[in-house]
Scaffold this motif. Structure first.
Motif, PDB file in Angstrom:
ATOM      1  N   PHE B 164       0.771  -1.621   0.153  1.00  0.00           N
ATOM      2  CA  PHE B 164       0.031   0.316   0.240  1.00  0.00           C
ATOM      3  C   PHE B 164       0.288   1.745   0.014  1.00  0.00           C
ATOM      4  O   PHE B 164       0.023   2.058  -0.375  1.00  0.00           O
ATOM      5  CB  PHE B 164      -1.553  -0.136   1.389  1.00  0.00           C
ATOM      6  N   ARG B 165       1.852   1.040   0.285  1.00  0.00           N
ATOM      7  CA  ARG B 165       2.783   2.769   1.043  1.00  0.00           C
ATOM      8  C   ARG B 165       3.919   2.286  -0.495  1.00  0.00           C
ATOM      9  O   ARG B 165       5.079   1.625  -0.625  1.00  0.00           O
ATOM     10  CB  ARG B 165       3.961   3.032   1.848  1.00  0.00           C
ATOM     11  N   VAL B 166       3.143   2.874  -1.666  1.00  0.00           N
ATOM     12  CA  VAL B 166       3.886   2.347  -3.145  1.00  0.00           C
ATOM     13  C   VAL B 166       5.185   3.431  -2.721  1.00  0.00           C
ATOM     14  O   VAL B 166       6.913   2.909  -3.267  1.00  0.00           O
ATOM     15  CB  VAL B 166       3.058   3.013  -4.370  1.00  0.00           C
ATOM     16  N   GLN B 167       5.835   4.281  -2.770  1.00  0.00           N
ATOM     17  CA  GLN B 167       6.631   5.358  -2.094  1.00  0.00           C
ATOM     18  C   GLN B 167       7.183   4.263  -0.972  1.00  0.00           C
ATOM     19  O   GLN B 167       8.831   4.758  -1.800  1.00  0.00           O
ATOM     20  CB  GLN B 167       6.707   6.670  -1.642  1.00  0.00           C
ATOM     21  N   GLU B 168       6.968   3.316  -0.390  1.00  0.00           N
ATOM     22  CA  GLU B 168       8.573   2.675   0.081  1.00  0.00           C
ATOM     23  C   GLU B 168       8.879   1.767  -0.512  1.00  0.00           C
ATOM     24  O   GLU B 168       8.575   0.691  -0.721  1.00  0.00           O
ATOM     25  CB  GLU B 168       7.438   2.572   1.444  1.00  0.00           C
ATOM     26  N   LYS B 169      10.628   2.051  -0.058  1.00  0.00           N
ATOM     27  CA  LYS B 169      11.150   0.812  -1.218  1.00  0.00           C
ATOM     28  C   LYS B 169      10.669  -0.941  -0.455  1.00  0.00           C
ATOM     29  O   LYS B 169      10.307  -2.277  -1.042  1.00  0.00           O
ATOM     30  CB  LYS B 169      12.934   0.779  -0.906  1.00  0.00           C
ATOM     31  N   ARG B 170      10.864  -1.030   1.034  1.00  0.00           N
ATOM     32  CA  ARG B 170      10.228  -2.041   1.394  1.00  0.00           C
ATOM     33  C   ARG B 170       9.571  -2.743   1.218  1.00  0.00           C
ATOM     34  O   ARG B 170       9.178  -3.800   1.828  1.00  0.00           O
ATOM     35  CB  ARG B 170      11.219  -1.913   3.104  1.00  0.00           C
ATOM     36  N   ALA B 171       8.164  -1.886   1.202  1.00  0.00           N
ATOM     37  CA  ALA B 171       6.502  -2.198   0.695  1.00  0.00           C
ATOM     38  C   ALA B 171       7.002  -3.125  -0.383  1.00  0.00           C
ATOM     39  O   ALA B 171       5.966  -4.081  -0.745  1.00  0.00           O
ATOM     40  CB  ALA B 171       5.905  -0.708   1.593  1.00  0.00           C
ATOM     41  N   ASN B 172       7.083  -2.651  -0.823  1.00  0.00           N
ATOM     42  CA  ASN B 172       7.720  -2.997  -2.864  1.00  0.00           C
ATOM     43  C   ASN B 172       7.723  -4.111  -2.473  1.00  0.00           C
ATOM     44  O   ASN B 172       7.480  -5.328  -3.195  1.00  0.00           O
ATOM     45  CB  ASN B 172       7.677  -1.865  -3.731  1.00  0.00           C
ATOM     46  N   GLU B 173      10.045  -4.462  -1.817  1.00  0.00           N
ATOM     47  CA  GLU B 173      10.010  -5.579  -2.553  1.00  0.00           C
ATOM     48  C   GLU B 173       9.159  -6.699  -1.885  1.00  0.00           C
ATOM     49  O   GLU B 173       9.360  -7.428  -2.258  1.00  0.00           O
ATOM     50  CB  GLU B 173      10.779  -5.337  -1.046  1.00  0.00           C
ATOM     51  N   GLY B 174       8.701  -6.103  -0.132  1.00  0.00           N
ATOM     52  CA  GLY B 174       7.664  -6.903   0.875  1.00  0.00           C
ATOM     53  C   GLY B 174       6.624  -7.755  -0.373  1.00  0.00           C
ATOM     54  O   GLY B 174       6.716  -8.923  -0.304  1.00  0.00           O
ATOM     55  N   ALA B 175       6.091  -6.779  -0.717  1.00  0.00           N
ATOM     56  CA  ALA B 175       4.445  -6.690  -1.331  1.00  0.00           C
ATOM     57  C   ALA B 175       5.021  -7.996  -3.013  1.00  0.00           C
ATOM     58  O   ALA B 175       4.159  -8.970  -3.536  1.00  0.00           O
ATOM     59  CB  ALA B 175       3.891  -5.893  -2.512  1.00  0.00           C
ATOM     60  N   VAL B 176       6.002  -7.731  -3.206  1.00  0.00           N
ATOM     61  CA  VAL B 176       6.127  -8.677  -5.104  1.00  0.00           C
ATOM     62  C   VAL B 176       6.806  -9.926  -4.566  1.00  0.00           C
ATOM     63  O   VAL B 176       6.365 -10.970  -4.966  1.00  0.00           O
ATOM     64  CB  VAL B 176       7.600  -7.652  -5.397  1.00  0.00           C
ATOM     65  N   LYS B 177       7.761  -9.862  -3.407  1.00  0.00           N
ATOM     66  CA  LYS B 177       8.334 -11.876  -2.606  1.00  0.00           C
ATOM     67  C   LYS B 177       6.888 -11.684  -2.473  1.00  0.00           C
ATOM     68  O   LYS B 177       6.494 -13.283  -3.403  1.00  0.00           O
ATOM     69  CB  LYS B 177       9.220 -11.223  -1.793  1.00  0.00           C
ATOM     70  N   TYR B 178       5.961 -11.552  -1.574  1.00  0.00           N
ATOM     71  CA  TYR B 178       4.337 -11.902  -1.724  1.00  0.00           C
ATOM     72  C   TYR B 178       4.190 -12.490  -2.350  1.00  0.00           C
ATOM     73  O   TYR B 178       3.020 -13.427  -2.891  1.00  0.00           O
ATOM     74  CB  TYR B 178       3.966 -10.863  -0.491  1.00  0.00           C
TER      75      TYR B 178
END
Lengths: 171, 508
Positions: B164-178
């Motif tokens: 949900f936090r598009v600007q946050e790198k870790r959120a992107n990484e977590g979401a893509v892995k998940y």
């Protein structure tokens, strides 16, 4: 399966397997995608041999048509690496996947040699009243609940895509 | 073939009131946020809480809708063989209450920062609601197609909540892995389902059970492969070792309310599916699949707890700890599998899983609420050092955190002890003393990393900051979680009585 369709089945099955093997071994993503289309078409042909014409049409429209176009779009958008850059990932992956494939083939082969498949269904029952009618009767009568639930599933993915895209713009 | 009968359809729908309510509310919420965005920004969270409460009421009403106050075990939407695709029984009711509870905590936490992350935006709330909608089909669904669609609805909403936090790198990484691993797991699960369908000729849990009761030789290898693949697929969703790789990154990248949702409601949803599928469809073959589960359980608790030792990020630590807790919960399922037709042991296994998930939801949601509390100036306060000297800045919250950690570790007088008592006892009942010993040893290991947080809160000095102002919804979440953790610890009987309903799984 009748006498006539057995050779046809073997031809389509061989083409399907050929396409699948080529797909995973090509280094050019576009080539892989095109071999995948070949596999999808042969599977559609096998559906026809099994008297599942409706499924065959859906297979071609949705998979060979819609989904493949999406694949190609993505490949064009992310600009695949030039062939030299894409490396062969080495023996471990090949060994692992080959091992899994052998296990799967053994389990399936053993089963079908021992006994006829339980879920083969009855093609003659499919023929009376038309294929499409049978499919829709089953879908809307016995599987109405999952059919309706899918609409929420699709809605969730749409909302999500829009929410993410809108935020990405910094709005 | 009979045609479609609207009257029967409506009659069947009447068993789905909570699900219909959630779906309708989710749609209305989206519509309302487009027309009156300001009002929704202010009251959307409270509205969602109210609807979750009404849904909980409707779910509980199903418990006594039968004659004489008994549970109304009813199946709806029968397939061609007359097996229902959706059932309402005690098991479904208990698990739906757990989902609603986990979702309510998430909503309370998300109301903390009105403007920073857009956590309270209508999409966030709607995704939580739709995700719970999907979970309900995991608890009630008995057709594998229905269950699978429920699972995907839950999981898709989960991927989106993580990213949900598009600007946050870790959120992107977590979401893509998940997302990638989750999609892979779904593929494996579907492959397993199709093999099971091929071997038994049915896509319905009751149909599969009936087919398996008929012959006991047959497609053993074929069926076995299908069951193993299904177990792998569901193992991903409960984050059991060795299928847990996505959990730490997804938990760390997601906003804290979303992490809490994944760790409580989504985990309970996956367990509901695991129990329903393996007990209803493959219950007679329990002795065959239990050894696999024992491997998963032992590996999950050991790897989860040992990996948690090294984490300095509290969210990551709780992620690994939740992997360990999945291992404990599997023990209840193992007891059901090995019960060998003994109703008392089977009941104990089911009860202990439901009870533990309740207890775990309170403690985990509470701990994540503390992490949410520590966030300041848009910076997440999720490192161990952020907890330093918390007792001076907010004594009550500190004591609550102490309770949550003790409960997760399973110290007596907290709820966690009761839950572990039942789970470990279930394992001993089926002569798996060594597994219970492994679980106890792991609980001791877990005490070490929970104690690190306690030391930070109570002994270390903070940087002398002033007291923390806690918004009302967040203090409500922490207070409720703390209260229940303590109450269940000293007076667990009402909750054991509630969890006992989970034993009532509708037979074929």
């Amino acid at each position: 399966m009748t006498e006539v369709s057995l050779p046809l089945f073997l031809v389509f099955a061989a083409v399907g397997v050929f396409g699948a093997v080529m797909m995973v071994t090509r280094t050019q993503p576009v080539h892989s995608a095109l071999y995948l289309v070949l596999t999808l078409f042969s599977v559609a042909a096998i559906y026809v041999l099994l008297h599942a014409e409706f499924l065959a049409v859906v297979q071609i429209l949705v998979y060979a048509g819609g989904i493949m176009v999406l694949f190609l779009f993505v490949i064009f958008l992310v600009r695949p690496p030039v062939p030299g850059e894409a490396r062969w990932h080495g023996g471990r992956h090949v060994l692992l996947s080959a091992g899994l494939a052998v296990i799967l083939a053994c389990a399936l082969g053993w089963h079908f040699l021992e006994s006829a498949p339980a879920a083969a269904g009855n093609p003659s029952a499919l023929l009376e009243g038309g294929n499409m009618e049978q499919v829709s009767m089953t879908l809307f009568r016995y599987y109405i609940l999952p059919f309706e639930t899918v609409s929420i599933l699709l809605l969730v993915s749409m909302i999500g895509a829009i929410a993410l895209a809108r935020k990405g713009e910094g709005v | 073939m009979a045609g479609f009968d609207p009257a029967v359809f409506i009659e069947n729908l009447a068993w789905m009131k909570p699900e219909l309510l959630l779906a309708g509310f989710g749609l209305l919420l989206l519509l309302a946020s487009a027309t009156v965005p300001v009002a929704i920004r202010q009251v959307g969270g409270w509205l969602t809480l109210a609807v979750l409460a009404v849904a909980a009421f409707l779910v509980t009403a199903q418990l006594s809708a039968g004659s004489g106050g008994t549970v109304a075990s009813t199946g709806a939407f029968p397939d061609i063989a007359g097996n229902p695709a959706f059932v309402v029984d005690g098991f479904a009711v208990v698990f739906k209450l757990i989902f609603l509870l986990g979702a309510a905590f998430t909503v309370l936490m998300s109301m903390k920062y009105p403007d920073t992350d857009g956590e309270d935006s209508a999409e966030f709330l709607a995704l939580v609601v739709f995700s719970v909608f999907g979970m309900m089909f995991l608890a009630s669904g008995t057709g594998l197609i229905t269950i699978y669609i429920g699972l995907e609805t839950m999981a898709l909403a989960g991927y989106l909540l993580v990213g949900f936090r598009v600007q946050e790198k870790r959120a992107n990484e977590g979401a893509v892995k998940y997302f990638v691993l989750g999609a892979l797991a779904s593929g494996i699960l579907l492959y397993g389902i199709s093999l099971v369908y091929g071997a038994t000729g049915s896509i319905n849990l009751y149909g599969i059970a009936a087919s398996l009761a008929g012959d006991d030789s047959g497609a053993a290898g074929f069926l076995g492969l299908g069951v193993v693949l299904m177990l792998v697929g569901i193992g991903f969703k409960v984050a059991a070792v060795p299928f847990h790789m996505w959990a730490p990154d997804a938990y760390e990248g997601a906003t804290t309310p979303a992490t809490s949702f994944l760790a409580t409601a989504a985990k309970a949803g996956a367990f509901a599916m695991l129990l329903r599928v393996f007990v209803t469809a493959f219950g007679d073959r329990g002795a065959d699949w239990a050894p696999l589960m024992i491997l998963l359980a032992a590996a999950s608790m050991t790897v989860g707890n040992i990996a948690a030792l090294r984490q300095d990020n509290v969210k990551r630590m709780l992620a690994f700890s939740s992997v360990g807790h999945a291992g404990y919960v599997l023990m209840g399922l193992i007891a059901v599998g090995l019960s060998g037709g003994d109703a008392a042991i089977r009941a104990r296994g089911l009860l202990s899983v439901a009870l533990y998930l309740f207890i775990y939801t309170f403690a985990t949601a509470g701990a994540f609420a503390l992490v949410a509390l520590l966030r300041k100036n848009g910076q997440p306060g999720e490192m161990l050092d952020d907890f330093n000297g918390l007792v001076k800045r907010h004594p009550v919250a500190s004591v609550c955190m102490l309770l949550f950690l003790l409960s997760l570790a399973g110290i007596p007088c907290t709820a966690g002890f009761i839950g572990k008592w039942w789970l470990f006892g279930a394992a001993i009942k089926v002569n798996l003393v060594w597994l219970a010993v492994v679980a106890v040893l792991n609980s001791v290991v877990s005490l070490y990393y929970y104690a690190r947080v306690m030391v930070a809160i109570f002994i270390r000095d903070g940087d002398g900051e002033s007291k923390i102002q806690v918004p009302l919804p967040l203090s409500a979440a922490i207070g409720a979680a703390g209260l229940f953790t303590l109450v269940i610890g000293v007076y667990p009987q009402p909750f054991i009585r509630l969890a006992r309903y989970a034993v009532l799984m509708m037979g074929a």
